[in-house]
Design an enzyme around this catalytic site. Structure first.
Site, PDB file in Angstrom:
ATOM      1  N   TYR A 127       0.816  -1.211   0.000  1.00 10.51           N
ATOM      2  CA  TYR A 127       0.000   0.000   0.000  1.00 10.51           C
ATOM      3  C   TYR A 127       0.846   1.256   0.000  1.00 10.51           C
ATOM      4  O   TYR A 127       2.046   1.225   0.238  1.00 10.51           O
ATOM      5  CB  TYR A 127      -1.003   0.000   1.156  1.00 10.51           C
ATOM      6  CG  TYR A 127      -0.472   0.478   2.496  1.00 10.51           C
ATOM      7  CD1 TYR A 127       0.271  -0.350   3.328  1.00 10.51           C
ATOM      8  CD2 TYR A 127      -0.730   1.782   2.929  1.00 10.51           C
ATOM      9  CE1 TYR A 127       0.725   0.095   4.560  1.00 10.51           C
ATOM     10  CE2 TYR A 127      -0.277   2.232   4.163  1.00 10.51           C
ATOM     11  CZ  TYR A 127       0.448   1.388   4.972  1.00 10.51           C
ATOM     12  OH  TYR A 127       0.907   1.832   6.190  1.00 10.51           O
ATOM     13  N   ARG A 145       7.493   3.921  -5.276  1.00  4.03           N
ATOM     14  CA  ARG A 145       7.677   3.077  -4.086  1.00  4.03           C
ATOM     15  C   ARG A 145       6.660   1.927  -4.078  1.00  4.03           C
ATOM     16  O   ARG A 145       6.990   0.804  -3.679  1.00  4.03           O
ATOM     17  CB  ARG A 145       7.581   3.910  -2.805  1.00  4.03           C
ATOM     18  CG  ARG A 145       8.009   3.125  -1.575  1.00  4.03           C
ATOM     19  CD  ARG A 145       8.146   3.981  -0.343  1.00  4.03           C
ATOM     20  NE  ARG A 145       6.868   4.545   0.079  1.00  4.03           N
ATOM     21  CZ  ARG A 145       6.738   5.455   1.038  1.00  4.03           C
ATOM     22  NH1 ARG A 145       7.810   5.926   1.662  1.00  4.03           N
ATOM     23  NH2 ARG A 145       5.555   5.915   1.361  1.00  4.03           N
ATOM     24  N   LYS A 171       6.447  -1.685   1.784  1.00  6.72           N
ATOM     25  CA  LYS A 171       5.276  -1.110   2.474  1.00  6.72           C
ATOM     26  C   LYS A 171       4.134  -2.106   2.296  1.00  6.72           C
ATOM     27  O   LYS A 171       3.267  -1.946   1.434  1.00  6.72           O
ATOM     28  CB  LYS A 171       4.941   0.270   1.915  1.00  6.72           C
ATOM     29  CG  LYS A 171       4.068   1.088   2.845  1.00  6.72           C
ATOM     30  CD  LYS A 171       4.179   2.568   2.526  1.00  6.72           C
ATOM     31  CE  LYS A 171       3.172   3.431   3.275  1.00  6.72           C
ATOM     32  NZ  LYS A 171       3.169   3.272   4.719  1.00  6.72           N
ATOM     33  N   GLU A 201      12.648   3.246  13.170  1.00  9.06           N
ATOM     34  CA  GLU A 201      11.636   4.225  12.774  1.00  9.06           C
ATOM     35  C   GLU A 201      10.472   4.164  13.745  1.00  9.06           C
ATOM     36  O   GLU A 201      10.471   3.351  14.668  1.00  9.06           O
ATOM     37  CB  GLU A 201      11.174   3.952  11.335  1.00  9.06           C
ATOM     38  CG  GLU A 201      10.590   2.565  11.129  1.00  9.06           C
ATOM     39  CD  GLU A 201      10.252   2.256   9.676  1.00  9.06           C
ATOM     40  OE1 GLU A 201      10.114   3.191   8.864  1.00  9.06           O
ATOM     41  OE2 GLU A 201      10.106   1.055   9.361  1.00  9.06           O
TER      42      GLU A 201
END
Ligand code: PDD
Length: 295
Positions: free
Chosen positions: A33, A52, A152, A185
């Site tokens: 996503y 991406r 992702k 992160e």
């Protein structure tokens, strides 16, 4: 203003959007996503998000059911219908429909795809004025050699478990470490620290998503006389940083003013973070003006 979805090409109200229970995105998180935001109704850095998404899809062995122009056309369709000032756009591509069997070769129809359009909600002004509280959870960021955070993917259970721990400890965000004890992160954002005026963020090799907001800061900072670099950040370096902030599409640059209940620096958003927040808005505005012409 209606929230809308486009499900495999059909436009409908978001609350009516459905995918089959046999979709592998639902069964296994076998999907990828992206989240894009608009500025004045124009998708911001859409091409980078497309790239991406394509890279994520490639990493799990699926090819996107649209190219950049095709995706832009669907986004335009959704935005025209929604008529928002600014939108949150979520694009999901799943391997598709098939029996509830792990064997990905058994997929019968796919990839399946959904675009969601919601009104953009950004943190309130007090979050930017006061900063937010973060905690460092016990749960570690997925290992690059297990489920690489650079993908992702639609499987964010690692991030959810980290957030759950952080929330249980009274924080709003989690800052995840990797196996080596280095900062990676936040749950849906990248992390920077400030040390003696330098902006530092973990290298991609620590196991993080290559954030588009993060990349923009690394690219643009030098042009404005700011020093930004990728450096390994062990936990003690995070805890002794002068300033800490996170970066993401929906939050831009957001100060973090406490970690594990202890104040970061003075406990207030610091001057370097404030400077970057201001510079970031200027860069975004400049890019937006260019993108508005082309949209
Ligand atoms: N999240 N790290 C993770 C794990 C993320 O999910 C995101 C984005 C980022 C920041 O990337 P970018 O600057 O490209 O938005 C870093 C989006 C916003 C989300 O899931 O809502």
């Amino acid at each position: 203003m209606p929230d809308l979805a486009i499900v495999n090409g059909s436009l409908l109200p978001l609350e009516e959007a459905r995918v089959p229970a046999l979709d592998r995105g639902f069964l296994f998180g076998d999907s990828v996503y992206e989240v894009i935001r608009t500025r004045e109704g124009v998708p911001f850095l859409m091409e980078r998000h497309f790239e991406r998404l394509q890279a994520s899809a490639g990493r799990i062995g699926i090819s996107l059911p649209f190219d950049l122009q095709g995706m832009a056309g669907e986004i335009r369709r959704g935005l025209d219908g929604a008529g928002y000032g600014d939108a949150y756009i979520r694009i999901i591509v799943s391997r598709g429909y098939g029996p509830p069997n792990i064997d990905f070769r058994m997929v019968e129809e796919g990839p399946s795809w959904v675009l969601m359009f919601r009104e953009l909600h950004v943190p309130g002004p007090e979050a930017y004025r006061e900063g937010i509280a973060a905690a460092v959870p016990q749960v570690k960021r997925n290992d690059r050699e297990a489920l690489d955070p650079a993908i992702k993917s639609g499987n964010y259970l690692n991030n959810i478990l980290a957030l759950k721990e952080a929330v249980e400890r009274g924080a709003q965000e989690a800052i995840l470490l990797n196996r080596e004890g280095h900062v990676t992160e936040a749950t849906t954002a990248n992390i920077f620290i400030v040390e003696r005026g330098r902006y530092l963020t973990p290298p991609l090799g620590e196991g993080i998503l290559s954030g588009i907001t993060r990349a923009l800061i690394l690219e643009r900072a030098p042009g404005d006389g700011l020093e930004a670099a990728e450096e390994t950040i062990p936990l003690d370096r995070l805890l002794s940083a002068d300033e800490v902030f996170l970066t993401s599409t929906t939050r831009d640059v957001l100060p973090i003013t406490s970690v594990d209940g202890k104040p970061v620096g003075t406990g207030r958003p610091g001057p370097a973070t404030q400077k970057l927040m201001e510079r970031f808005q200027a860069w975004a505005e400049e890019i937006h003006q260019r993108e508005k012409q082309a949209w």
